[in-house]
Design an enzyme around this catalytic site. Sequence first.
Site, PDB file in Angstrom:
ATOM      1  N   GLY A  46       0.830  -1.194   0.000  1.00 27.18           N
ATOM      2  CA  GLY A  46       0.000   0.000   0.000  1.00 27.18           C
ATOM      3  C   GLY A  46       0.863   1.242   0.000  1.00 27.18           C
ATOM      4  N   GLN A  51       2.749   9.967   1.365  1.00 26.16           N
ATOM      5  CA  GLN A  51       4.115   9.423   1.424  1.00 26.16           C
ATOM      6  C   GLN A  51       4.978   9.865   0.253  1.00 26.16           C
ATOM      7  OE1 GLN A  51       2.395   5.316   2.175  1.00 26.16           O
ATOM      8  NE2 GLN A  51       4.395   5.125   3.142  1.00 26.16           N
ATOM      9  N   CYS A  91       6.099  -0.188   7.053  1.00 24.14           N
ATOM     10  CA  CYS A  91       5.707   0.973   6.258  1.00 24.14           C
ATOM     11  C   CYS A  91       6.884   1.394   5.398  1.00 24.14           C
ATOM     12  CB  CYS A  91       5.306   2.110   7.199  1.00 24.14           C
ATOM     13  SG  CYS A  91       4.841   3.619   6.340  1.00 24.14           S
ATOM     14  N   LEU A  92       6.616   1.726   4.139  1.00 23.86           N
ATOM     15  CA  LEU A  92       7.710   2.141   3.249  1.00 23.86           C
ATOM     16  C   LEU A  92       8.363   3.431   3.733  1.00 23.86           C
ATOM     17  CD1 LEU A  92       6.088   1.303  -0.211  1.00 23.86           C
ATOM     18  CD2 LEU A  92       7.783  -0.028   1.075  1.00 23.86           C
ATOM     19  N   HIS A 133      -4.232   1.410   7.565  1.00 23.38           N
ATOM     20  CA  HIS A 133      -2.878   1.968   7.632  1.00 23.38           C
ATOM     21  C   HIS A 133      -2.716   3.115   6.628  1.00 23.38           C
ATOM     22  CE1 HIS A 133       1.691   1.248   7.781  1.00 23.38           C
ATOM     23  NE2 HIS A 133       1.532   2.084   6.774  1.00 23.38           N
ATOM     24  N   GLU A 134      -3.162   2.882   5.395  1.00 27.10           N
ATOM     25  CA  GLU A 134      -2.996   3.918   4.358  1.00 27.10           C
ATOM     26  C   GLU A 134      -3.888   5.123   4.633  1.00 27.10           C
ATOM     27  OE1 GLU A 134      -0.435   3.545   2.725  1.00 27.10           O
ATOM     28  OE2 GLU A 134      -0.225   1.395   3.054  1.00 27.10           O
ATOM     29  N   HIS A 137      -2.327   7.491   6.997  1.00 25.77           N
ATOM     30  CA  HIS A 137      -1.351   8.402   6.379  1.00 25.77           C
ATOM     31  C   HIS A 137      -2.036   9.685   5.900  1.00 25.77           C
ATOM     32  CE1 HIS A 137       2.453   6.267   6.290  1.00 25.77           C
ATOM     33  NE2 HIS A 137       1.926   5.183   5.747  1.00 25.77           N
TER      34      HIS A 137
HETATM   35 NI    NI Z   1       2.770   3.264   5.581  1.00 24.41          NI
END
Ligand code: NI
Length: 167
Positions: A46, A51, A91-92, A133-134, A137
């Site tokens: 995701g 991000q 998480c990226l 989660h997304e 963000h």
């Molecule tokens: Ni993330």
Amino acid sequence: MSLLPILRFPDPRLKKVAAPVARIDDGIRRLARDMAETMYEAPGIGLAATQVDVHLRLIVVDASETKDQLLVLINPAIEVQEGSQKCEEGCLSVPGIYDRVERAEHVVVRYLDLDGSEQTVDASGLLAVCLQHEMDHLQGRVFVEHLSQLKQLRIRNKLAKQARITA
Ligand code: NI
């Protein structure tokens, strides 16, 4: 298509609250394609526009094992959330850090697709975690902020050390 640079926690830009997408145009379609490519390349399941330093309500997710179930969600909103689950997340934007976070087990999310049509996705398990989660963000929230203050401090120290080594 192009790969987009991903902001790293604790970059203050990750705290910005995303604005609704007012119009789905070629710029939005290009952003969604680039975000999907960036997510698959990373690899991740995701990615939120936040991000990649675009503060609009757009996320891409693909929690399938076969990596062929891409969902692009514009202006997503949670309609239903039920139950709870605790799943290990990464998480990226927080490379190398994984920890368990409590989330709803089942969610129904309403959103617009790239054609501007209203859709809903009914998700449980990993996909439900990924969507929550997304969407966090988009509210300027990174998963580590669900953890204890002590864990967050350790994570900040670890990431600062990594940044010094790679600098
Ligand atoms: Ni993330």
